[in-house]
Design an enzyme around this catalytic site. Structure first.
Site, mmCIF file in Angstrom:
data_model
loop_
_atom_site.group_PDB
_atom_site.id
_atom_site.type_symbol
_atom_site.label_atom_id
_atom_site.label_comp_id
_atom_site.label_asym_id
_atom_site.label_seq_id
_atom_site.Cartn_x
_atom_site.Cartn_y
_atom_site.Cartn_z
ATOM 1 N N LYS A 108 -33.335 21.997 61.606
ATOM 2 C CA LYS A 108 -31.901 22.250 61.802
ATOM 3 C C LYS A 108 -31.258 22.329 60.434
ATOM 4 O O LYS A 108 -31.788 21.762 59.462
ATOM 5 C CB LYS A 108 -31.276 21.105 62.594
ATOM 6 C CG LYS A 108 -29.957 21.443 63.248
ATOM 7 C CD LYS A 108 -30.182 22.174 64.561
ATOM 8 C CE LYS A 108 -28.903 22.437 65.294
ATOM 9 N NZ LYS A 108 -29.207 22.844 66.686
ATOM 10 N N ASP A 148 -25.676 28.183 65.706
ATOM 11 C CA ASP A 148 -25.297 26.936 66.381
ATOM 12 C C ASP A 148 -23.766 26.866 66.300
ATOM 13 O O ASP A 148 -23.115 27.897 66.154
ATOM 14 C CB ASP A 148 -25.990 25.737 65.692
ATOM 15 C CG ASP A 148 -25.875 24.448 66.492
ATOM 16 O OD1 ASP A 148 -26.569 24.325 67.511
ATOM 17 O OD2 ASP A 148 -25.086 23.572 66.122
HETATM 18 P P1 NAD Z 1 -19.194 26.747 70.016
HETATM 19 O O1 NAD Z 1 -18.604 26.456 68.691
HETATM 20 O O2 NAD Z 1 -19.414 28.169 70.427
HETATM 21 O O3 NAD Z 1 -18.297 26.070 71.179
HETATM 22 C C1 NAD Z 1 -17.892 24.744 71.170
HETATM 23 C C2 NAD Z 1 -16.804 24.568 72.235
HETATM 24 O O4 NAD Z 1 -16.425 23.193 72.295
HETATM 25 C C3 NAD Z 1 -15.515 25.339 71.944
HETATM 26 O O5 NAD Z 1 -15.032 25.911 73.142
HETATM 27 C C4 NAD Z 1 -14.560 24.259 71.463
HETATM 28 O O6 NAD Z 1 -13.191 24.591 71.704
HETATM 29 C C5 NAD Z 1 -15.015 23.112 72.335
HETATM 30 N N1 NAD Z 1 -14.540 21.807 71.865
HETATM 31 C C6 NAD Z 1 -14.462 21.328 70.598
HETATM 32 N N2 NAD Z 1 -13.923 20.094 70.597
HETATM 33 C C7 NAD Z 1 -13.692 19.775 71.895
HETATM 34 C C8 NAD Z 1 -13.156 18.644 72.556
HETATM 35 N N3 NAD Z 1 -12.751 17.579 71.866
HETATM 36 N N4 NAD Z 1 -13.072 18.651 73.913
HETATM 37 C C9 NAD Z 1 -13.475 19.728 74.620
HETATM 38 N N5 NAD Z 1 -13.968 20.836 74.057
HETATM 39 C C10 NAD Z 1 -14.088 20.859 72.708
HETATM 40 O O7 NAD Z 1 -20.553 25.910 70.055
HETATM 41 P P2 NAD Z 1 -21.776 26.117 71.051
HETATM 42 O O8 NAD Z 1 -22.769 27.003 70.412
HETATM 43 O O9 NAD Z 1 -21.272 26.441 72.411
HETATM 44 O O10 NAD Z 1 -22.426 24.648 71.003
HETATM 45 C C11 NAD Z 1 -21.935 23.580 71.787
HETATM 46 C C12 NAD Z 1 -23.013 22.499 71.836
HETATM 47 O O11 NAD Z 1 -24.205 23.043 72.395
HETATM 48 C C13 NAD Z 1 -23.430 21.909 70.488
HETATM 49 O O12 NAD Z 1 -23.777 20.556 70.688
HETATM 50 C C14 NAD Z 1 -24.678 22.711 70.143
HETATM 51 O O13 NAD Z 1 -25.539 22.025 69.247
HETATM 52 C C15 NAD Z 1 -25.299 22.827 71.503
HETATM 53 N N6 NAD Z 1 -26.273 23.922 71.653
HETATM 54 C C16 NAD Z 1 -25.913 25.210 71.410
HETATM 55 C C17 NAD Z 1 -26.849 26.213 71.597
HETATM 56 C C18 NAD Z 1 -26.490 27.665 71.441
HETATM 57 O O14 NAD Z 1 -27.321 28.519 71.772
HETATM 58 N N7 NAD Z 1 -25.296 27.997 70.988
HETATM 59 C C19 NAD Z 1 -28.158 25.899 72.003
HETATM 60 C C20 NAD Z 1 -28.483 24.564 72.250
HETATM 61 C C21 NAD Z 1 -27.519 23.585 72.062
#
Ligand code: NAD
Length: 418
Positions: A108, A148
């Site tokens: 990561k 991510d």
């Molecule tokens: P992203 O930045 O696209 O989205 C994050 C979302 O969370 C946004 O809608 C944001 O407004 C919201 N958010 C932030 N603070 C918040 C709060 N206090 N309350 C409610 N919502 C809130 O990120 P993502 O890629 O969707 O990743 C989200 C999670 O999933 C992370 O933990 C990431 O590591 C994990 N993840 C992502 C992927 C991927 O393919 N993108 C894969 C595996 C795991």
């Protein structure tokens, strides 16, 4: 190694690792090797800002374990990125890739920056310089980054271009999550969210509850949460609540997700959407639903609010949303917590598909991607479910145990532990 253990997510990950290791009587040498990463790269990234000032950003890449294959894992751009958090997320990638049956190790990375404060050209300069600094350590057969939090397909495209320029020929396999036009896979954007829904579906089946009759609350409306909402809604589930950084929304009869997605495309956030009631972030987590999918941040379900959770199933779209204390409380309450390394594995599975397609230069249709993804997600869920039923253990320990058994076998075969 205090630099790692000072963070709560790392300590949480170590606790989960140690308790699952006990459960399967894991070889001691295997456990010791998995506690801390194999290699850590720390760089400072100088960027000439639009006003001509040079600003330095700290950047990290943690390569945790490569027993099963090249390192693989995302890159995060966020103001809170630090070595301990990146280290924990790298370890989670090792466990996830092993659990999903992929020939990949875990890594990561990230940059401590708020990407929203940079202009497009500053973001491009930052990304290109970060790629140059990581150059000796990444590559299609060494370490393959992906998007991510705070990064996207455009950032992957700049990374691919920089790495290719510096190596003298096009190297599309150096990153995944890139646009389809330059070697990306169809279905990558929706993969993690779709995987969350496949897992929710399989978990609901264990309660004999069809997805079409199930209700959901989804925290986060970004790359994971929005696609989970779109896919669940398309399959007929009722999405009673959603939230993002701007607030939380509720509608008992179900929110029209197609309208909400259109609204977010125009307004960037869900706040102000007129077809639902405003609730608090805490109320969203406590909604009376079949499935709660936390798809935003880590540490949001803890000792302080675990008792308020009414969902029957939690599917962890985000990494590390439930801490160890909450996990215990929820298990005792009879709530099934499907852990991150299983629930959000869809992203890395399709990243793996992308990497494979780049190697053979033969690209699949979206239907092929979705059906292969479903097969892998269902198989992984069933393995973990079987372990949990046979051993009367929660799904988190069972997922970690299943993953560790595969890693142990591989490490022994390679002579890395005996
Ligand atoms: P992203 O930045 O696209 O989205 C994050 C979302 O969370 C946004 O809608 C944001 O407004 C919201 N958010 C932030 N603070 C918040 C709060 N206090 N309350 C409610 N919502 C809130 O990120 P993502 O890629 O969707 O990743 C989200 C999670 O999933 C992370 O933990 C990431 O590591 C994990 N993840 C992502 C992927 C991927 O393919 N993108 C894969 C595996 C795991």
């Amino acid at each position: 190694m205090e630099v790692f253990t000072e963070g709560a997510l790392y300590r949480n990950t170590l606790e989960n690792l140690e308790s699952a290791a006990k459960l399967v009587n894991l070889n001691r040498n295997v456990l010791e090797r998995l506690k801390f990463p194999r290699r850590t790269v720390v760089v400072s990234i100088p960027v000439r800002m639009d006003d001509n000032r040079v600003q330095i950003f700290p950047g990290y890449r943690v390569q945790h374990n490569q027993t099963l294959g090249p390192f693989k894992g995302g890159l995060r751009y966020h103001p809170h990125v630090n070595l301990s958090e990146v280290g924990a997320l790298a370890a989670l990638m090792t466990f996830k890739n092993s659990l999903m049956g992929l020939p990949l190790g875990g890594a990561k990375g990230g940059v401590q920056v708020d990407p929203a404060t940079l202009s497009k050209s500053e973001l491009e300069h930052l990304t290109r310089r970060f790629t140059t600094e990581l150059g000796p350590f990444i590559g299609p057969d060494r370490d393959i980054p992906a998007p991510d939090v705070g990064t996207d397909s455009q950032i992957m495209a700049w990374m691919l271009d920089t790495y290719s320029m510096e190596s003298g020929f096009s190297q599309t396999g150096v990153v995944t999550g890139k646009p389809v036009e330059i070697g990306g896979s169809r279905g990558r954007d929706s993969a993690t969210g779709l995987g969350v829904v496949y897992i929710a579906d399989r978990a609901l089946q264990t309660l004999s509850r069809p997805l079409t009759e199930a209700s959901f609350a989804i925290q986060g409306f970004g790359k994971v949460g929005m696609h989970a909402a779109i896919e669940a809604y398309a399959l007929g589930a009722r999405i009673k609540g959603v939230s993002d950084v701007s607030g939380a929304l509720y509608r008992e009869e179900g929110i029209n997700i197609a309208n909400l997605v259109r609204y977010v495309h125009e307004n960037k956030v869900i706040a102000g959407f007129p077809e639902a009631e405003v609730i608090t972030h805490d109320e969203l987590l406590a909604l009376d639903v079949d499935v709660l999918a936390p798809c935003a941040l880590d540490g949001v379900i803890h000792e302080g609010n675990a008792e308020t959770i009414r969902a029957k199933i939690i599917v962890e779209g985000a990494n590390g949303p439930t801490d160890v204390h909450a996990n215990e409380i929820l298990f005792k309450k009879g709530c099934m917590v499907v852990p991150d390394i299983l629930a959000n594995g869809g992203g890395v599975v399709v990243s793996y598909f992308e990497w494979v397609q780049d190697i053979v230069w033969l690209f699949w249709t979206e239907e092929e991607v979705r059906s292969k993804l479903k097969e892998i997600m269902f198989r992984a869920f069933d393995q973990v479910w079987d372990f949990s039923q046979k051993n009367n253990k929660d799904m988190r320990s069972s997922a970690m145990a299943t993953s560790l058994l595969r890693l142990e076998k591989a490490m022994k075969l390679r002579g890395q532990a005996w």
